[in-house]
Design an enzyme around this catalytic site. Structure first.
Site, short mmCIF file in Angstrom:
data_model
loop_
_atom_site.label_atom_id
_atom_site.label_comp_id
_atom_site.label_asym_id
_atom_site.label_seq_id
_atom_site.Cartn_x
_atom_site.Cartn_y
_atom_site.Cartn_z
N LEU A 284 25.23 -42.34 -17.25
CA LEU A 284 26.16 -43.30 -17.89
C LEU A 284 26.98 -44.13 -16.90
O LEU A 284 27.99 -44.74 -17.30
CB LEU A 284 27.04 -42.61 -18.94
CG LEU A 284 27.67 -41.25 -18.67
CD1 LEU A 284 28.74 -41.36 -17.64
CD2 LEU A 284 28.21 -40.67 -19.97
N ILE A 441 29.95 -47.93 -20.24
CA ILE A 441 29.33 -48.83 -21.21
C ILE A 441 27.83 -48.91 -20.94
O ILE A 441 27.13 -49.64 -21.61
CB ILE A 441 29.95 -50.24 -21.20
CG1 ILE A 441 30.14 -50.70 -19.76
CG2 ILE A 441 31.24 -50.29 -21.95
CD1 ILE A 441 30.49 -52.16 -19.63
N HIS A 442 27.36 -48.15 -19.95
CA HIS A 442 25.93 -48.13 -19.62
C HIS A 442 25.37 -46.75 -19.92
O HIS A 442 25.54 -45.83 -19.11
CB HIS A 442 25.70 -48.45 -18.14
CG HIS A 442 26.21 -49.79 -17.71
ND1 HIS A 442 26.35 -50.16 -16.39
CD2 HIS A 442 26.59 -50.88 -18.43
CE1 HIS A 442 26.79 -51.40 -16.31
NE2 HIS A 442 26.96 -51.86 -17.55
N LEU A 443 24.70 -46.60 -21.04
CA LEU A 443 24.16 -45.29 -21.43
C LEU A 443 22.64 -45.36 -21.35
O LEU A 443 22.04 -46.28 -21.90
CB LEU A 443 24.64 -44.94 -22.85
CG LEU A 443 26.17 -44.95 -22.98
CD1 LEU A 443 26.59 -45.40 -24.36
CD2 LEU A 443 26.76 -43.62 -22.64
#
Lengths: 507, 132
Positions: A284, A441-443
């Site tokens: 993440l 915000i990056h999964l």
């Protein structure tokens, strides 16, 4: 509000829906909308089911509360449970997270693609294979640098700090058509300049005959033996009420709900991966926010959301960026309470917020918990925590070099810092992981690609191992973190997976 | 309160109940904090309320996390109020209107051409020979 032809919202659905098509796509974000447009262009009968609502550009304002309530899942308040917990946000609307992201559009680094090819035997994934997709995406989404008049003072100061330190800093590539610099990326772009899926691939897919049902939640992927037969779900009424049932029969099901919802849907559909990796391997890109106060009026909201990235420390897995946050979001993350918070917020226009994004080595997992739905668990490793501290220190260094008078670090209980020397003294002592305030915000990574079914969930082109007709097309595919903004990678993989599906169609 | 109610309505029912429960716990839990002398959180003066919150945060446990989450929601709602935003010098609507106008005046033809191209896209590239 005008609704495009082919798009149906919950208000227009009064009874159960029974539909049939060639391909049903779950999700309308970077992956889903891209696949929808490609398949529709190839003449397939396509249905897209999107859990969120349709909110057109003209409905977007700078009201953060409205955006959180209407464009994000759970008001933007997702939490990956761990020590420390990591707050995360997922878009939930037509266009998905591309409607609320910062619009950074970068190609996947060649070294990452090489690793994926070598470790997981993924075919046609090297730079030379993906270059044609990147070129096409960048043309369709108007990817380029900002017009100079839209660069805000906060970004200028961040760059000045990096320049003073002699660090490599690059202007952002963004999917924008002459972005006005409204600084409203996270609330939905009010001009439509950000080329999100809402204003690109979704209208393109609809113009090519695809049908999109908004406010429709998919509960299950249905199967007959080893082949998918479609999906079932329901209409999501306002206030969380359950509406009519939806059944879609299709020989191809493309799941593109993002790295949390995709594995959650597949798991609750009874699907399992031989590798045991479905729902695991979550990366993440944890990040943290350093808050710096300047003597001058910065008014960081006068200019684009994010204009530069410091690339100096990429080899260490650290990307540093300055991101202006609206007061609604900043107040929630500042490590202060009550009057102290009020005093800090009174200086809102003198604040620059910036921070590191860490390419994580630890992983998390998604579990469907009865009564609670998908829950995310994540473990920050000691080495990632150490890099987070270093990233925070470097970010603060750049901000001091730019003239910051005082800095708040994203560690609970840390005092205000007034000089780099003071910071060094503080950080000479270990920073407890549990004190770190982290965000994501990056999964990525929860249905990872690998040609080896014992290592991955899906094959090289997103096809679920052992299940015919089921394809994944979102950031779940990534075998590991990309180390930078993932949107362009998602779109490229989705486009590539769609083209492979098209090539296998009976002529 | 209106903002808070709206935000609650955006949460799933379980989270809504958890948040309400957390608020009650925070409020009534203050009675167990010695300096509060048996008063609930809503009745504490600023100094004691601040100390109570700091004491909870220092525990670094579930209670601390609960306080952080509650603070996030409450402050989010407070700073979403237009009058509060104006007080700290944040008034984005006129700015957005001005730069949106500037964008159209400066780049109008390119913008219109770009928007028109959306529905005129070509098929994507092929991934190459089918390896299977």
């Amino acid at each position: 509000m005008s609704v495009p032809r082919g798009l149906t919202g919950q208000a227009e659905i009064t009874g159960d829906l029974n539909l049939a098509c060639d391909a049903v796509i779950v999700g309308s974000g970077a992956g889903g909308a891209t696949v929808a447009a490609e398949l529709a262009e190839a003449g397939m009968d396509v249905i897209v089911l999107e859990e969120g609502g349709y909110h057109p550009t003209e409905s977007f304002t700078a009201e953060t509360g409205r955006a959180l309530r209407t464009l994000y899942r759970d008001g933007g308040g997702g939490m990956a449970i761990g020590r420390p917990s990591v707050l995360y946000a997922e878009g939930r609307c037509v266009g998905g997270s591309t409607v609320v992201n910062g619009g950074m559009s970068w190609r996947t680094p060649a070294r990452v693609l090489d690793r994926w090819a070598e470790q997981d035997g993924i075919k046609a994934i090297r730079e030379k294979d993906l270059d044609p997709y990147f070129t096409e995406i960048e043309s369709r989404l108007s990817v380029g640098r900002q017009d100079p008049e839209t660069i805000g003072r906060d970004s200028e100061l961040f760059k000045a700090g990096a320049d003073a330190k002699g660090w490599n800093i690059v202007p952002n590539q963004r999917n924008q058509l002459h972005c006005a610099g409204t600084n409203s990326c996270t609330s939905g772009c009010p001009t439509g300049a950000k080329r999100s899926m809402l204003v690109t691939s979704v209208p393109r897919a609809l113009s090519l005959g695809a049908r999109l049902f908004a406010d429709c939640r998919v509960d299950r992927v249905t199967r007959s033996g080893p082949a998918v037969t479609g999906v079932t779900g329901h209409v999501a009424r306002p206030g969380g009420r359950t509406g009519p049932k939806i059944t879609v029969r299709a020989g191809t099901v493309i799941v593109a709900g993002g790295a949390i919802q995709t594995p959650a849907l597949l798991l609750r559909s009874g699907l399992r991966s031989v590798s045991g990796q479905l729902g695991r391997n979550l990366s993440l890109h944890p990040n943290a926010m350093v808050t710096a106060f300047f003597d001058e009026d910065v008014s960081g909201w006068h200019g684009v959301h994010q204009a530069f990235q410091i690339r100096e420390f990429m080899a260490e897995g650290l990307l540093l960026t300055a991101v202006n946050l609206p007061p609604t979001m900043l107040a929630g993350i500042l490590p202060a309470y009550g009057r102290e918070l009020g005093a800090l917020m009174a200086d809102y226009n003198r604040i620059v917020t910036a921070g590191p994004l860490v390419t994580d080595t630890g992983t998390g997992r998604i579990r469907n918990v009865p009564g609670l739905g998908p829950q995310v668990f994540y473990r920050l490793t000691d080495s990632d925590a150490a890099r987070m501290v270093r990233g925070v220190e470097l970010t603060a260094d750049a901000l001091f070099a730019a003239g910051a008078r005082r800095v708040l670090l994203p560690f609970d209980g840390a005092p205000e810092i007034r000089s780099p020397a003071e910071m060094r003294r503080l950080l000479a002592r270990p920073v407890p992981k549990r004190s770190m305030q982290l965000y994501s915000i990056h999964l990525m990574g929860t249905a990872r690609m690998s040609e080896d079914p014992r290592r991955g969930v899906v094959g090289s082109f997103g096809e679920f191992h052992g299940v015919s007709g089921l394809v994944v097309a979102d950031a779940s595919l990534f075998p590991g973190p990309v180390g930078m903004n993932p949107m362009e990678t998602v779109i490229a993989l989705a486009m590539r997976n769609a083209q492979r599906l098209i090539e296998r169609l009976p002529s | 309160m209106r903002e808070f109610g709206l935000m609650l309505s955006a949460l799933p029912p379980v989270a809504r109940k958890a948040l309400a429960g957390a608020l009650i716990l925070l409020d009534q839990g203050a009675r167990l904090y010695p300096p509060s002398r048996g008063r609930r959180f809503a009745r504490l003066d600023d100094r004691v309320a601040d100390a109570y919150i700091r004491a909870l945060l220092a525990r670094h446990d579930a209670a601390a996390e609960m306080v952080q989450r509650l603070k996030g929601v409450v402050t989010m709602c407070y700073y979403d109020l237009a009058e509060v935003q104006r007080e700290i010098g944040y008034d984005p609507a006129p700015y957005i209107a001005a730069v949106s106008r500037r964008r159209l005046e400066t780049y109008g033809p390119q913008i219109r051409a770009g928007e028109a191209a959306v529905t005129a896209g070509q098929p994507g590239p092929s991934p190459g020979p089918d390896p299977s």
